[in-house]
Scaffold this motif. Structure first.
Motif, PDB file in Angstrom:
ATOM      1  N   ASN A 101       2.445   9.046   1.084  1.00 18.40           N
ATOM      2  CA  ASN A 101       3.166   7.908   0.489  1.00 18.40           C
ATOM      3  C   ASN A 101       2.293   6.665   0.421  1.00 18.40           C
ATOM      4  O   ASN A 101       2.801   5.556   0.234  1.00 18.40           O
ATOM      5  N   LEU A 102       0.966   6.830   0.572  1.00 19.72           N
ATOM      6  CA  LEU A 102       0.049   5.706   0.449  1.00 19.72           C
ATOM      7  C   LEU A 102      -0.435   5.609  -0.995  1.00 19.72           C
ATOM      8  O   LEU A 102      -0.733   6.621  -1.631  1.00 19.72           O
ATOM      9  N   VAL A 103      -0.515   4.389  -1.495  1.00 19.35           N
ATOM     10  CA  VAL A 103      -0.957   4.173  -2.877  1.00 19.35           C
ATOM     11  C   VAL A 103      -2.361   4.735  -3.093  1.00 19.35           C
ATOM     12  O   VAL A 103      -2.674   5.275  -4.147  1.00 19.35           O
ATOM     13  N   ASP A 104      -3.207   4.594  -2.079  1.00 17.38           N
ATOM     14  CA  ASP A 104      -4.572   5.114  -2.192  1.00 17.38           C
ATOM     15  C   ASP A 104      -4.552   6.612  -2.488  1.00 17.38           C
ATOM     16  O   ASP A 104      -3.767   7.360  -1.907  1.00 17.38           O
ATOM     17  N   GLY A 105      -5.415   7.049  -3.381  1.00 12.45           N
ATOM     18  CA  GLY A 105      -5.523   8.470  -3.673  1.00 12.45           C
ATOM     19  C   GLY A 105      -6.200   9.224  -2.545  1.00 12.45           C
ATOM     20  O   GLY A 105      -6.703   8.633  -1.576  1.00 12.45           O
ATOM     21  N   LEU A 106      -6.233  10.527  -2.681  1.00 10.21           N
ATOM     22  CA  LEU A 106      -6.782  11.388  -1.635  1.00 10.21           C
ATOM     23  C   LEU A 106      -8.231  11.028  -1.312  1.00 10.21           C
ATOM     24  O   LEU A 106      -8.618  10.958  -0.145  1.00 10.21           O
ATOM     25  N   GLU A 107      -9.052  10.781  -2.328  1.00 12.03           N
ATOM     26  CA  GLU A 107     -10.458  10.488  -2.089  1.00 12.03           C
ATOM     27  C   GLU A 107     -10.626   9.170  -1.338  1.00 12.03           C
ATOM     28  O   GLU A 107     -11.487   9.062  -0.457  1.00 12.03           O
ATOM     29  N   VAL A 108      -9.817   8.180  -1.670  1.00 11.66           N
ATOM     30  CA  VAL A 108      -9.898   6.899  -0.969  1.00 11.66           C
ATOM     31  C   VAL A 108      -9.504   7.059   0.489  1.00 11.66           C
ATOM     32  O   VAL A 108     -10.150   6.511   1.394  1.00 11.66           O
ATOM     33  N   ILE A 109      -8.445   7.827   0.746  1.00 14.83           N
ATOM     34  CA  ILE A 109      -8.019   8.085   2.127  1.00 14.83           C
ATOM     35  C   ILE A 109      -9.113   8.840   2.879  1.00 14.83           C
ATOM     36  O   ILE A 109      -9.410   8.535   4.038  1.00 14.83           O
ATOM     37  N   ARG A 129       0.814  -1.213   0.000  1.00 16.57           N
ATOM     38  CA  ARG A 129       0.000   0.000   0.000  1.00 16.57           C
ATOM     39  C   ARG A 129       0.844   1.258   0.000  1.00 16.57           C
ATOM     40  O   ARG A 129       0.329   2.360   0.198  1.00 16.57           O
ATOM     41  N   LEU A 130       2.141   1.110  -0.239  1.00 16.74           N
ATOM     42  CA  LEU A 130       3.042   2.259  -0.163  1.00 16.74           C
ATOM     43  C   LEU A 130       3.587   2.634  -1.532  1.00 16.74           C
ATOM     44  O   LEU A 130       3.749   1.798  -2.411  1.00 16.74           O
ATOM     45  N   LYS A 131       3.881   3.896  -1.701  1.00 17.83           N
ATOM     46  CA  LYS A 131       4.521   4.405  -2.915  1.00 17.83           C
ATOM     47  C   LYS A 131       5.660   5.336  -2.512  1.00 17.83           C
ATOM     48  O   LYS A 131       5.795   5.718  -1.339  1.00 17.83           O
ATOM     49  N   GLU A 132       6.455   5.707  -3.479  1.00 23.63           N
ATOM     50  CA  GLU A 132       7.581   6.609  -3.204  1.00 23.63           C
ATOM     51  C   GLU A 132       7.061   7.967  -2.754  1.00 23.63           C
ATOM     52  O   GLU A 132       6.093   8.497  -3.299  1.00 23.63           O
ATOM     53  N   TRP A 133       7.703   8.507  -1.737  1.00 28.14           N
ATOM     54  CA  TRP A 133       7.278   9.798  -1.183  1.00 28.14           C
ATOM     55  C   TRP A 133       7.938  10.935  -1.946  1.00 28.14           C
ATOM     56  O   TRP A 133       9.156  10.972  -2.100  1.00 28.14           O
ATOM     57  N   THR A 134       7.119  11.871  -2.419  1.00 26.64           N
ATOM     58  CA  THR A 134       7.637  13.026  -3.158  1.00 26.64           C
ATOM     59  C   THR A 134       7.795  14.256  -2.274  1.00 26.64           C
ATOM     60  O   THR A 134       8.238  15.302  -2.751  1.00 26.64           O
ATOM     61  N   GLY A 135       7.429  14.139  -1.006  1.00 27.70           N
ATOM     62  CA  GLY A 135       7.539  15.272  -0.085  1.00 27.70           C
ATOM     63  C   GLY A 135       6.218  15.925   0.242  1.00 27.70           C
ATOM     64  O   GLY A 135       6.161  16.808   1.114  1.00 27.70           O
ATOM     65  N   ALA A 136       5.121  15.514  -0.414  1.00 28.17           N
ATOM     66  CA  ALA A 136       3.802  16.085  -0.132  1.00 28.17           C
ATOM     67  C   ALA A 136       3.222  15.452   1.128  1.00 28.17           C
ATOM     68  O   ALA A 136       3.668  14.386   1.583  1.00 28.17           O
ATOM     69  N   TRP A 137       2.204  16.106   1.686  1.00 28.74           N
ATOM     70  CA  TRP A 137       1.556  15.639   2.915  1.00 28.74           C
ATOM     71  C   TRP A 137       0.043  15.526   2.705  1.00 28.74           C
ATOM     72  O   TRP A 137      -0.530  16.291   1.933  1.00 28.74           O
ATOM     73  N   ILE A 138      -0.578  14.575   3.408  1.00 33.58           N
ATOM     74  CA  ILE A 138      -2.030  14.543   3.525  1.00 33.58           C
ATOM     75  C   ILE A 138      -2.372  15.259   4.822  1.00 33.58           C
ATOM     76  O   ILE A 138      -1.785  14.972   5.870  1.00 33.58           O
ATOM     77  N   MET A 139      -3.311  16.186   4.756  1.00 32.86           N
ATOM     78  CA  MET A 139      -3.630  17.021   5.908  1.00 32.86           C
ATOM     79  C   MET A 139      -5.116  16.910   6.263  1.00 32.86           C
ATOM     80  O   MET A 139      -5.968  16.894   5.374  1.00 32.86           O
ATOM     81  N   GLN A 156     -17.879  13.857   8.732  1.00 31.47           N
ATOM     82  CA  GLN A 156     -17.988  14.281   7.337  1.00 31.47           C
ATOM     83  C   GLN A 156     -17.498  15.701   7.111  1.00 31.47           C
ATOM     84  O   GLN A 156     -16.994  16.032   6.030  1.00 31.47           O
ATOM     85  N   ASP A 157     -17.645  16.563   8.124  1.00 29.34           N
ATOM     86  CA  ASP A 157     -17.292  17.972   7.945  1.00 29.34           C
ATOM     87  C   ASP A 157     -15.794  18.248   8.025  1.00 29.34           C
ATOM     88  O   ASP A 157     -15.355  19.368   7.737  1.00 29.34           O
ATOM     89  N   ALA A 158     -15.029  17.263   8.428  1.00 26.44           N
ATOM     90  CA  ALA A 158     -13.574  17.469   8.483  1.00 26.44           C
ATOM     91  C   ALA A 158     -13.030  17.687   7.069  1.00 26.44           C
ATOM     92  O   ALA A 158     -13.503  17.097   6.108  1.00 26.44           O
ATOM     93  N   ILE A 159     -12.026  18.549   6.966  1.00 27.57           N
ATOM     94  CA  ILE A 159     -11.401  18.841   5.679  1.00 27.57           C
ATOM     95  C   ILE A 159     -10.173  17.952   5.520  1.00 27.57           C
ATOM     96  O   ILE A 159      -9.289  17.928   6.383  1.00 27.57           O
ATOM     97  N   VAL A 160     -10.121  17.197   4.411  1.00 27.80           N
ATOM     98  CA  VAL A 160      -8.982  16.333   4.111  1.00 27.80           C
ATOM     99  C   VAL A 160      -8.413  16.783   2.770  1.00 27.80           C
ATOM    100  O   VAL A 160      -9.117  16.789   1.759  1.00 27.80           O
ATOM    101  N   LEU A 161      -7.147  17.174   2.773  1.00 32.16           N
ATOM    102  CA  LEU A 161      -6.551  17.725   1.550  1.00 32.16           C
ATOM    103  C   LEU A 161      -5.088  17.340   1.427  1.00 32.16           C
ATOM    104  O   LEU A 161      -4.508  16.762   2.347  1.00 32.16           O
ATOM    105  N   LYS A 162      -4.508  17.640   0.288  1.00 33.71           N
ATOM    106  CA  LYS A 162      -3.088  17.408   0.061  1.00 33.71           C
ATOM    107  C   LYS A 162      -2.344  18.734   0.160  1.00 33.71           C
ATOM    108  O   LYS A 162      -2.761  19.730  -0.437  1.00 33.71           O
ATOM    109  N   ALA A 163      -1.262  18.740   0.924  1.00 32.90           N
ATOM    110  CA  ALA A 163      -0.432  19.941   1.084  1.00 32.90           C
ATOM    111  C   ALA A 163       0.922  19.672   0.434  1.00 32.90           C
ATOM    112  O   ALA A 163       1.653  18.780   0.869  1.00 32.90           O
TER     113      ALA A 163
END
Length: 267
Positions: free
Chosen positions: A136-144, A87-97, A155-162
């Motif tokens: 660095n998770l293979v799952d895309g943002l929507e899946v996470i 379930r892991l991929k190479e990390w490019t330095g981005a974060w899930i927030m 549901q009201d929590a904000i989940v985004l990529k930084a």
């Protein structure tokens, strides 16, 4: 038998059902299994009733239980530890927030579910009500996002990529996890399991069942809650070596508990 406080009847019942992979658990089996840890039948029956009332298990016949709807999604998530490396991929330095400041902290039940969801996916608090993990998770943002919500994030929590934290917060984020402690824990778990494996076949069946549960459950819990950090935040090779031994120990433990279960059914 001396009482052992290291195992609760609720934990034992749920772990046996998770290991059973769909086979029902009989009340008699639950009583016999818990007796190995000095837990009296009355406590087992209370635990069964409470788990049933909470929807974590459900009766499917007289004195037979399976995992209930409240535990099904969590069970799937907890069971996914065996495939973490896939379930892991190479990390490019981005974060899930995750931003949860709008949700409040007064509802303790909601707060506990929220924190469990964040913990299971390896998030740490960067600032008040702002949580991050490496992307660095293979799952895309929507899946996470959907996984977090299924596990209890509102549901009201904000989940985004930084993608571009400022220099100070970037440095702060990289220090949220104790990488050295994690790497040490991988080595310690692996060595503990290898030591147990070297002697467990020589133990009496009931003693082997106790040891495999107590040692194996702790190791699996470590894998379940592992934040799955990428290098250079953690020693990936040490984690992989640990995971390999945990998988093997889990197979050995399942076989021991199957033999225990078979012995109950033939008595």
């Amino acid at each position: 038998m001396k009482k052992m406080n290291t195992a609760s009847p609720k934990d034992l019942i749920l772990n046996i059902l998770l290991a059973a992979e769909g086979r029902p658990l009989l009340t008699r089996e639950a009583v016999e299994a818990c007796a190995l840890f000095g837990i009296p039948p009355s406590s087992v029956r209370v635990a069964l009733a409470r788990l049933s009332g909470a929807g974590q298990i459900e009766a499917i016949g007289r004195g037979a239980y399976q995992l209930g709807p409240a535990a099904a999604e969590l069970a799937r998530e907890l069971g996914s530890w065996k495939t973490i490396e896939q379930r892991l991929k190479e990390w490019t330095g981005a974060w899930i927030m995750v931003c949860s400041g709008m949700l409040g902290r007064t509802n303790r039940t909601a707060l506990a579910k929220r924190q469990r969801a964040l913990n299971l996916l390896g998030f740490q608090e960067l600032d008040r009500d702002i949580y991050v993990r490496p992307d660095n998770l293979v799952d895309g943002l929507e899946v996470i996002r959907q996984r977090l919500r299924r596990l209890g994030l509102e549901q009201d929590a904000i989940v985004l990529k930084a993608c571009e934290l400022d220099e100070e917060r970037e440095a702060q984020a990289r220090k949220l996890w104790n990488s050295q402690s994690l790497t040490i824990s991988y080595k310690q778990i692996r060595e503990r399991l290898e030591h147990s494996l070297s002697k467990i076949e020589a133990l009496e069946l009931e003693e082997a069942a106790r040891e495999s549960f107590l040692i194996g459950e702790a190791a699996i819990r470590q894998m379940i809650y592992d934040p799955l950090l990428p290098p250079p935040l953690v020693d990936e090779a040490e984690r992989r070596a640990c995971l390999t031994v945990v998988k093997h120990y889990d197979m050995v433990g399942h076989e021991i508990w199957r033999r225990i279960s078979d012995s109950y059914l033939t008595e």
